[in-house]
Design an enzyme around this catalytic site. Structure first.
Site, mmCIF file in Angstrom:
data_model
loop_
_atom_site.group_PDB
_atom_site.id
_atom_site.type_symbol
_atom_site.label_atom_id
_atom_site.label_comp_id
_atom_site.label_asym_id
_atom_site.label_seq_id
_atom_site.Cartn_x
_atom_site.Cartn_y
_atom_site.Cartn_z
ATOM 1 N N ASN A 168 -5.001 -0.276 -5.230
ATOM 2 C CA ASN A 168 -4.787 1.130 -5.578
ATOM 3 C C ASN A 168 -4.431 1.179 -7.063
ATOM 4 O OD1 ASN A 168 -3.941 3.773 -5.868
ATOM 5 N ND2 ASN A 168 -2.049 3.507 -4.687
ATOM 6 N N LYS A 178 -3.996 3.727 -8.933
ATOM 7 C CA LYS A 178 -3.205 4.913 -9.312
ATOM 8 C C LYS A 178 -3.810 5.545 -10.570
ATOM 9 C CE LYS A 178 0.598 2.522 -7.232
ATOM 10 N NZ LYS A 178 2.022 2.401 -7.012
ATOM 11 N N HIS A 195 -0.009 8.579 0.505
ATOM 12 C CA HIS A 195 0.728 7.606 -0.293
ATOM 13 C C HIS A 195 2.106 8.180 -0.620
ATOM 14 C CE1 HIS A 195 1.908 4.993 -3.589
ATOM 15 N NE2 HIS A 195 1.017 4.127 -3.117
ATOM 16 N N GLU A 211 3.805 8.197 -3.199
ATOM 17 C CA GLU A 211 3.909 8.925 -4.472
ATOM 18 C C GLU A 211 3.417 10.358 -4.303
ATOM 19 O OE1 GLU A 211 1.813 6.037 -6.829
ATOM 20 O OE2 GLU A 211 3.515 4.681 -6.630
ATOM 21 N N GLU A 238 3.929 1.017 4.030
ATOM 22 C CA GLU A 238 4.407 0.787 2.678
ATOM 23 C C GLU A 238 5.847 1.278 2.558
ATOM 24 O OE1 GLU A 238 0.969 0.410 -0.273
ATOM 25 O OE2 GLU A 238 1.472 2.527 -0.162
ATOM 26 N N GLY A 285 6.191 -0.748 -6.247
ATOM 27 C CA GLY A 285 6.349 -0.805 -7.696
ATOM 28 C C GLY A 285 7.726 -1.259 -8.149
ATOM 29 N N SER A 295 4.750 -4.232 -3.535
ATOM 30 C CA SER A 295 4.952 -5.401 -4.395
ATOM 31 C C SER A 295 4.281 -6.679 -3.876
ATOM 32 C CB SER A 295 6.444 -5.624 -4.663
ATOM 33 O OG SER A 295 6.982 -4.497 -5.307
HETATM 34 C C1 PEP Z 1 0.965 1.018 -3.772
HETATM 35 O O1 PEP Z 1 0.902 1.761 -4.716
HETATM 36 O O2 PEP Z 1 0.386 1.323 -2.725
HETATM 37 C C2 PEP Z 1 1.734 -0.215 -3.908
HETATM 38 C C3 PEP Z 1 1.961 -0.920 -2.830
HETATM 39 O O3 PEP Z 1 2.162 -0.526 -5.168
HETATM 40 P P1 PEP Z 1 2.792 -1.947 -5.634
HETATM 41 O O4 PEP Z 1 1.914 -3.018 -5.108
HETATM 42 O O5 PEP Z 1 2.789 -1.884 -7.133
HETATM 43 O O6 PEP Z 1 4.166 -2.024 -5.075
#
Ligand code: PEP
Length: 257
Positions: free
Chosen positions: A9, A11, A96, A98, A168, A174, A214
């Site tokens: 992803n 973003k 998501h 975010e 998630e 992040g 992460s």
């Molecule tokens: C994501 O944005 O779905 C995500 C898991 O980000 P990250 O891997 O940076 O934690």
């Protein structure tokens, strides 16, 4: 052999040239990618068209990061499922954290996005997950159940339907903090059981459950080795092409039946 889904992803990152450079590198290693690996890359909307063109002769799947819940009309700035379909997009992330956090998306809205994607035959990658506060107050399981029930109202998943669910944990996105493999497995097993109870064993087994938060080359194997983890949704570590290639290579070493 079971498939492992390695989804990136991006973003709101990269420009046209960086997008082209990324796919040029990724295309170079395609003959080394194991058949068990499904590569999905979700660039920003603006680069979906060029990404599709760049990858058309490969098995790389290009997905979108969001979609409108509306069909069409006066919704300035929105992108419809029909437009994604028109561009040959087969996958789309919805829900998501975010989008939930910064754009106030509710489970009900995500449910509508799921229905419209389904109408246009686009495979949704549906994200769910708890905040740190919810985890620390012991509410993880209830929050996840609520999210699943809010999105999949009225037993909507059909027998042969394709969809992916990504767990998630918000506190791991992040932040560099990853759920331990045991923690992730525990939640994945809860999701699998929810699917068994509300649908049946074959539906529960058929729906890939991805972990996100992460994930990076250092931890991808121990996470993917868990019984109920069928792939990863990766933000930061998917942006760097060498790190994405490393992760598909490491995941390719895992054989699951
Ligand atoms: C994501 O944005 O779905 C995500 C898991 O980000 P990250 O891997 O940076 O934690």
């Amino acid at each position: 052999m079971k498939k492992l889904y390695i989804a990136g992803n991006w973003k709101m990152n990269k420009n046209e040239q960086e997008t082209a450079e990324y796919f040029t590198q990724l295309l170079l290693v395609q003959d080394q990618v194991q058949d068990s690996i499904e590569q999905i890359i979700c660039p920003p909307f603006l680069y979906l068209h060029s990404s599709k063109k760049l990858t058309q002769i490969s098995k790389i799947i290009i997905g979108a990061q969001n979609v409108s819940d509306r069909e069409n009309g006066a919704f300035t700035g929105e992108i419809s499922a029909q437009m994604l379909k028109d561009m040959g997009i087969t996958h789309c992330i919805i829900g998501h954290s975010e989008r939930r956090q910064y754009f106030h998306e509710s489970n009900e809205l995500i449910g509508k996005k799921y229905i419209i994607l389904k109408k246009y035959g686009i495979i949704p990658i549906i994200c769910i997950g708890e905040t740190l506060e919810q985890r620390e107050s012991g509410h993880t399981n209830n929050v996840l159940r609520e999210q699943l029930e809010g999105i999949f109202r009225d037993k909507v998943i059909q027998e042969d339907e394709q969809l992916l669910i990504a767990y998630e944990p918000v506190w791991a996105i992040g932040t560099g903090k990853t759920a331990t493999p045991d923690m992730a497995q525990e939640v994945h097993s809860l999701i699998r059981n929810w699917l068994i109870i509300n649908y049946n064993h074959s539906t529960a087994e058929r729906i890939p459950l991805l972990y996100g938060g992460s994930v990076k080359p250092d931890n991808i194997q121990e996470l993917m080795n868990q019984d109920d983890i069928d792939g990863a949704l990766i933000g930061g570590a998917s942006l760097e092409i060498t790190s994405y290639i490393k992760m598909i290579e490491l995941a390719g070493e895992i054989k699951k039946c």
